[in-house]
Motif scaffolding. Structure first.
Motif, PDB file in Angstrom:
ATOM      1  N   GLN A 339       0.925  -1.407   0.063  1.00  0.00           N
ATOM      2  CA  GLN A 339       0.009  -0.067   0.026  1.00  0.00           C
ATOM      3  C   GLN A 339       0.954   1.321  -0.052  1.00  0.00           C
ATOM      4  O   GLN A 339       1.974   1.291   0.489  1.00  0.00           O
ATOM      5  N   PRO A 340       0.449   2.460  -0.566  1.00  0.00           N
ATOM      6  CA  PRO A 340       1.107   3.733  -0.452  1.00  0.00           C
ATOM      7  C   PRO A 340       1.528   4.082   1.009  1.00  0.00           C
ATOM      8  O   PRO A 340       0.485   3.942   1.836  1.00  0.00           O
ATOM      9  N   ARG A 341       2.731   4.429   1.321  1.00  0.00           N
ATOM     10  CA  ARG A 341       3.190   5.080   2.447  1.00  0.00           C
ATOM     11  C   ARG A 341       2.224   6.146   2.864  1.00  0.00           C
ATOM     12  O   ARG A 341       1.816   7.024   2.277  1.00  0.00           O
ATOM     13  N   LYS A 342       1.955   6.033   4.185  1.00  0.00           N
ATOM     14  CA  LYS A 342       1.390   7.210   4.739  1.00  0.00           C
ATOM     15  C   LYS A 342       1.879   7.869   6.049  1.00  0.00           C
ATOM     16  O   LYS A 342       2.595   6.960   6.522  1.00  0.00           O
ATOM     17  N   GLU A 343       1.592   8.906   6.524  1.00  0.00           N
ATOM     18  CA  GLU A 343       2.157   9.578   7.868  1.00  0.00           C
ATOM     19  C   GLU A 343       1.896   8.938   8.875  1.00  0.00           C
ATOM     20  O   GLU A 343       2.426   8.953   9.899  1.00  0.00           O
ATOM     21  N   ASP A 344       0.687   8.258   8.774  1.00  0.00           N
ATOM     22  CA  ASP A 344      -0.024   7.555  10.215  1.00  0.00           C
ATOM     23  C   ASP A 344       0.097   6.034  10.135  1.00  0.00           C
ATOM     24  O   ASP A 344      -0.505   5.256  10.715  1.00  0.00           O
ATOM     25  N   ASP A 345       1.135   5.786   9.362  1.00  0.00           N
ATOM     26  CA  ASP A 345       1.332   4.199   9.271  1.00  0.00           C
ATOM     27  C   ASP A 345       1.587   3.548  10.468  1.00  0.00           C
ATOM     28  O   ASP A 345       1.260   2.428  11.023  1.00  0.00           O
ATOM     29  N   ARG A 346       2.123   4.404  11.428  1.00  0.00           N
ATOM     30  CA  ARG A 346       2.707   4.038  12.866  1.00  0.00           C
ATOM     31  C   ARG A 346       1.601   4.237  13.845  1.00  0.00           C
ATOM     32  O   ARG A 346       1.806   4.046  15.088  1.00  0.00           O
ATOM     33  N   VAL A 347       0.537   4.885  13.249  1.00  0.00           N
ATOM     34  CA  VAL A 347      -0.265   5.386  14.391  1.00  0.00           C
ATOM     35  C   VAL A 347      -1.642   4.386  14.501  1.00  0.00           C
ATOM     36  O   VAL A 347      -2.394   4.239  13.897  1.00  0.00           O
ATOM     37  N   HIS A 348      -1.274   3.608  15.618  1.00  0.00           N
ATOM     38  CA  HIS A 348      -2.353   2.417  15.956  1.00  0.00           C
ATOM     39  C   HIS A 348      -2.003   1.992  17.323  1.00  0.00           C
ATOM     40  O   HIS A 348      -1.002   2.359  17.717  1.00  0.00           O
ATOM     41  N   GLN A 349      -2.600   1.009  17.880  1.00  0.00           N
ATOM     42  CA  GLN A 349      -2.381   0.262  18.826  1.00  0.00           C
ATOM     43  C   GLN A 349      -2.137  -1.213  19.008  1.00  0.00           C
ATOM     44  O   GLN A 349      -1.953  -1.827  19.798  1.00  0.00           O
TER      45      GLN A 349
END
Length: 637
Positions: A339-349
């Motif tokens: 998938q295209p990279r996004k700034e919130d790729d690491r924003v999760h729990q």
């Protein structure tokens, strides 16, 4: 008394001596801890996993004494203890443990009053991912029925085979699965006394019962408990189908004990009741149904159920529902990485993922991009008698055999001749063990604690999976059909599948079944199906070598239509090779190894090659340009 008089400091040491003792003990403990980290770096991981396994075994025994003998018993216990705890979240709607319990009661009441089922009868489910899959499954379990999960991707011939092998008396079909059902299929089942129920309010077919219109007319009270009572935990609870090198799907027998044991996977990873699990895999798979749904019940946790996996929606769903753990197959994680990279790729729990088939390169990329998620790779077969787990997060390993593994399971890696497709023996006729670092056939010992129940309706295939007198007379081992490699640290790595089966899109593809389907076309004289590797893809994709009948031409459009009509998407050969003569062994078996090694490169292979082109709805000539586009990833498979 005199002894006590002369040694008061031993009973009541002064504070300075106590401090010295504690300092010495702490120093020794620290030295031991550091030494183990240096010389035995996985000791603590091994110990924690061993204790978890032992604890779960104790929990199972305690539950058995308290009358919890099946998965439905465990679920009803959870529903009683935490009735308002969210169990299933589906498309934004929350179903509590009590909600699922009551609706499954209604399903049971419908079949009890309107059906013709009795305890022990088999009911087949042809349903996709939705809460009613679980409601029907649990409702039938409350009646003491054996439930057979059908793959909704397979077509009429395979469906009939699965229904016959499981000896199903009834078939339940979800409304969104009706598209693949034809009227002659319904007539055939009715002629064979198989009752058909639709999970809808009306039916497009005559003499077919419906469920939804009856739910409001029955009570949500529990059906009599004696219907679901289990007298022996080794009795069959369900059938989950698996494909193998023998052709059509096989009905793996899942006993009540095995179902409960499979529910322990997430428990062994250290998950807790507060975790929220994301399930995107199909519920007819053992991973989603038992490791996932069953794992939630084991923990008393919550499951976010997805109709179908979506790479673009995956992380948004995780953020929306505060997901902490998920199930995967290797392909799933590759799709996420693509998938295209996004700034919130690491924003999760998300903190943990459990699954199998993740390649080392994808594993590394996944962690680098989405954060320090603990990956628990497992190894095991639906019908297998042991589950192995890589609990150390060692990249690339499918399992770990630690210091305490000999107390948990008994297995061996046996030397295997891939070309001859047979096990190797020494001069005394004994099986040879594969050395460290070399591939070997994984075999698991069959014992009272690790039984193998085989396949329904096929004693011959069941026996084929067993090896007798491997090391001593009378011993029995389960043949996994997989080649694995063990390193010097006790980690196991998947090497390949033996025989004719290969994996594509997370599914096992049985080459015999595909060959039989292609062989139905009149211009095909002989066909040999195998899997070939494609750069940057997990598993192997299907390829068919075909010998044409004399005076017959290859028809790409007809072949395309035929495989689309009769085969699920993952089983359709993407490449075709037209040959003059099929090479066979002295025992007239098709030779595959040289075909596999040659692949589908038109610059190497002199024979005509064809490629399954979706847009053209045909097999078109495989040119050098198309080959390069496939290898570079411009053409997605």
């Amino acid at each position: 008394i005199n002894a006590l008089h002369f040694t008061p400091n031993l009973l009541f040491p002064p504070s300075s001596m106590l401090y010295t003792w504690l300092s010495t003990f702490a120093g020794g403990a620290l030295v031991l801890y550091v030494s183990l980290k240096i010389f035995c770096p996985y000791f603590w991981d091994d110990l924690v996993f061993f204790l978890r396994r032992k604890r779960f075994k104790w929990i199972l025994k305690k539950r058995t004494r308290n009358g919890v003998l099946s998965l439905i018993d465990l679920f009803m216990q959870r529903a009683e203890k935490t009735p308002h705890k969210p169990f299933i979240i589906y498309e934004g709607k929350v179903y509590s443990y009590q909600d699922v319990d009551k609706r499954s009661n209604r399903i049971a009441q419908v079949f009890l009053h309107h059906g013709d089922l009795k305890k022990g009868d088999t009911v087949a489910l042809l349903m996709g991912n939705e809460p009613d899959f679980i409601h029907v499954w649990f409702g039938l379990a409350k009646l003491g029925c054996v439930v057979a999960f059908l793959n909704f991707n397979i077509h009429s011939r395979s469906l009939l085979h699965c229904i016959n092998k499981s000896a199903a008396k009834t078939l339940v079909i979800a409304e969104d699965c009706l598209g693949s059902i034809k009227e002659d299929f319904i007539f055939h089942l009715k002629d064979n006394n198989v009752a058909i129920w639709l999970m809808s309010s009306s039916s497009p077919f005559q003499h077919v019962d419906t469920i939804l219109d009856k739910l409001d007319k029955v009570s949500d009270d529990p059906v009599p408990s004696h219907l679901r009572s289990v007298t022996n935990q080794r009795n069959t609870a369900m059938y989950i189908f698996t494909s193998g090198s023998t052709g059509f799907p096989k009905a793996a027998i899942i006993t009540h004990l095995k179902a409960l044991t499979a529910c322990s996977a997430f428990f062994l990873c250290g998950t807790v009741s507060q975790d929220i699990m994301y399930i995107t895999l199909p519920l007819y798979h053992v991973s989603a149904s038992l490791l996932g749904i069953g794992g939630c019940i084991e923990l008393g946790a919550t499951c976010v159920l997805k109709k179908k996996f979506s790479a673009s929606q995956f992380w948004n769903d995780c953020r929306k529902y505060k997901v902490t753990v998920f199930l995967y197959i290797g392909e799933l994680c590759r799709y996420l990485c693509n998938q295209p990279r996004k700034e919130d790729d690491r924003v999760h729990q998300v903190r943990l993922a459990l699954g199998n088939g993740m390649r080392p390169a994808i594993w590394k990329e996944f962690l680098m991009r989405f954060g320090p998620i603990k990956i628990f790779e497992f190894y095991g077969a639906t019908e297998g008698n042991s589950l192995f787990l890589n609990y150390t997060n060692k990249i690339g390993a499918v399992a770990r055999t630690g210091l305490f593994s000999k107390f948990l399971y008994s297995f061996e890696l046996l030397k295997y001749d891939v070309w001859k497709q047979e096990l190797m023996k020494d001069e005394h006729g004994n099986y040879k063990k594969a050395p460290i670092g070399e591939p070997g056939l994984m075999v698991n010992q069959v014992t009272q604690d690790t039984p193998f129940f085989g396949y329904a309706g096929n004693k011959e295939l069941t026996e084929k999976k067993l090896l007798h007198d491997v090391f001593v007379k009378g011993d029995v081992y389960f043949d996994t059909g997989d080649l694995l490699v063990m390193d010097h640290n006790g980690f196991l790595y998947f090497s390949d599948r033996v025989g004719d089966t290969f994996r594509w899109k997370g599914e096992n593809v049985a080459t015999l079944e595909v060959s039989e389907v292609i062989g139905m076309i009149d211009f095909v004289q002989e066909v040999n199906v195998y899997g070939v590797s494609v750069k940057n893809y997990e598993g192997r994709i299907g390829m068919a070598a075909i010998v044409l009948r004399p005076d017959q031409d290859f028809d790409g459009e007809r072949l395309y239509k035929h495989v689309v009509d009769f085969l699920p998407s993952y089983a359709r050969p993407y490449f075709v090779r037209i040959m003059d003569v099929m090479q066979t062994t002295t025992t007239f078996k098709h030779q595959k190894m040289h075909l596999v090694n040659e692949g589908f490169n038109p610059e190497i292979i002199p024979d005509p090659l064809y490629f399954l082109h979706e847009s053209a709805r045909s097999y078109i000539p495989l040119t050098k340009e198309i080959y390069k586009e496939v290898i570079s990833g411009e053409i997605r498979l």
